[in-house]
Design a protein around this motif. Structure first.
Motif, PDB file in Angstrom:
ATOM      1  N   ARG A 114      52.031   3.923  17.771  1.00  0.00           N
ATOM      2  CA  ARG A 114      52.726   4.749  18.686  1.00  0.00           C
ATOM      3  C   ARG A 114      53.339   3.781  20.002  1.00  0.00           C
ATOM      4  O   ARG A 114      53.177   2.391  19.701  1.00  0.00           O
ATOM      5  CB  ARG A 114      51.639   5.579  19.618  1.00  0.00           C
ATOM      6  N   PRO A 115      54.564   4.007  20.511  1.00  0.00           N
ATOM      7  CA  PRO A 115      55.308   3.038  20.896  1.00  0.00           C
ATOM      8  C   PRO A 115      54.530   2.322  22.465  1.00  0.00           C
ATOM      9  O   PRO A 115      54.932   0.964  22.555  1.00  0.00           O
ATOM     10  CB  PRO A 115      56.346   4.103  21.755  1.00  0.00           C
ATOM     11  N   ARG A 116      53.405   3.013  22.812  1.00  0.00           N
ATOM     12  CA  ARG A 116      52.730   2.496  24.006  1.00  0.00           C
ATOM     13  C   ARG A 116      51.917   1.267  23.564  1.00  0.00           C
ATOM     14  O   ARG A 116      51.528   0.470  24.238  1.00  0.00           O
ATOM     15  CB  ARG A 116      52.070   3.573  24.895  1.00  0.00           C
ATOM     16  N   TYR A 117      51.845   1.151  22.217  1.00  0.00           N
ATOM     17  CA  TYR A 117      50.898  -0.015  21.754  1.00  0.00           C
ATOM     18  C   TYR A 117      51.913  -1.138  21.027  1.00  0.00           C
ATOM     19  O   TYR A 117      51.330  -2.219  20.562  1.00  0.00           O
ATOM     20  CB  TYR A 117      49.903   0.403  20.590  1.00  0.00           C
ATOM     21  N   LYS A 137      43.455  -1.801  26.528  1.00  0.00           N
ATOM     22  CA  LYS A 137      42.919  -1.047  27.830  1.00  0.00           C
ATOM     23  C   LYS A 137      44.073  -0.790  28.718  1.00  0.00           C
ATOM     24  O   LYS A 137      44.460   0.214  29.210  1.00  0.00           O
ATOM     25  CB  LYS A 137      42.065  -1.919  28.673  1.00  0.00           C
ATOM     26  N   ARG A 138      45.057  -1.806  28.639  1.00  0.00           N
ATOM     27  CA  ARG A 138      46.415  -1.623  29.506  1.00  0.00           C
ATOM     28  C   ARG A 138      47.169  -0.501  29.045  1.00  0.00           C
ATOM     29  O   ARG A 138      47.857   0.296  29.514  1.00  0.00           O
ATOM     30  CB  ARG A 138      47.060  -2.976  29.241  1.00  0.00           C
ATOM     31  N   ALA A 139      47.281  -0.419  27.628  1.00  0.00           N
ATOM     32  CA  ALA A 139      47.763   0.502  26.919  1.00  0.00           C
ATOM     33  C   ALA A 139      47.336   1.967  26.858  1.00  0.00           C
ATOM     34  O   ALA A 139      48.013   3.265  26.531  1.00  0.00           O
ATOM     35  CB  ALA A 139      48.146   0.335  25.299  1.00  0.00           C
ATOM     36  N   GLY A 140      45.899   2.035  27.444  1.00  0.00           N
ATOM     37  CA  GLY A 140      45.479   3.453  27.682  1.00  0.00           C
ATOM     38  C   GLY A 140      44.650   3.859  26.676  1.00  0.00           C
ATOM     39  O   GLY A 140      44.236   5.148  26.351  1.00  0.00           O
ATOM     40  N   TYR A 141      43.929   2.875  25.716  1.00  0.00           N
ATOM     41  CA  TYR A 141      43.063   3.307  24.542  1.00  0.00           C
ATOM     42  C   TYR A 141      41.903   4.079  24.888  1.00  0.00           C
ATOM     43  O   TYR A 141      41.549   5.008  24.565  1.00  0.00           O
ATOM     44  CB  TYR A 141      42.931   2.226  23.682  1.00  0.00           C
TER      45      TYR A 141
END
Length: 203
Positions: A114-117, A137-141
């Motif tokens: 996904r783009p956020r990663y 963590k920063r990417a929201g996993y």
């Protein structure tokens, strides 16, 4: 009173030993798969293994035993596969259910596409497990604020960073791993794997 304290201490020690055995058995079973994903997808094997150990309780959590979900991946929008409902951030959260644990590992790769990663793959070395832990963590996993520290602690306690040291491939015509040639060549080009040539000395 003293006897009761001794019993608690003994049980805690036994539990810790049992947990270590479970974790080592899990690493033995899935370590090679984590390394393959490192070569094919540039995801640190140590991170893959630490996440799997943490999210699945070394393969013993209800998600792992009942749904073969080893990474705690929720259904999300557009998921059309089987699912299981377990209390998590919300009561009866929807999680993905897989036929086999390997499918869970494969789907995690798709999930991380996904783009956020994307920045993890574009800017971080697959050898830098600490940067990856904080990057996830920063990417929201995960919502857990201590998630990076938990991953790093597992990696260093169990020496999972050794999984990131991929074995030398002796010859382009003598490969002991089931990796496509294109993926191997990419790993060689990026310095993850070194292919020895005739006349090379010890590395």
């Amino acid at each position: 009173m003293t006897r009761w304290f001794f019993c608690l201490f003994s049980w805690g020690t036994a539990f810790a030993g049992s947990q270590d055995s479970l974790q080592k058995a899990y690493i033995e079973r899935y370590g090679d798969l984590a390394r393959q994903h490192m070569v094919l997808h540039r995801i640190p094997a140590s991170i893959t293994m630490a996440q799997a150990l943490l999210e699945s309780a070394a393969g013993t959590s209800p998600l792992a035993t009942e749904a073969n979900n080893h990474f705690g991946i929720k259904c999300g929008k557009g998921w059309v596969g089987d699912s299981i409902h377990v209390d998590d951030d919300r009561p009866q959260d929807c999680f993905r259910k897989y036929v086999h644990p390997d499918s869970s590992y494969a789907d995690r790769v798709v999930f991380l596409a996904r783009p956020r990663y994307r920045f993890l793959f574009d800017s971080l070395s697959p050898m830098d497990y600490k940067a990856w832990a904080y990057g996830l963590k920063r990417a929201g996993y995960a919502t857990d604020t201590l998630y990076p520290l938990r991953l790093i602690s597992l990696i260093e306690r169990l020496n999972l960073q050794s999984l990131d040291q991929l074995p030398t491939v002796e010859s382009k015509h003598n490969i002991d791993f089931a990796w496509p040639q294109a993926a191997l060549q990419k790993a060689v080009d990026e310095g993850i794997v070194y292919v020895t040539q005739e006349g090379d000395g010890p590395l």
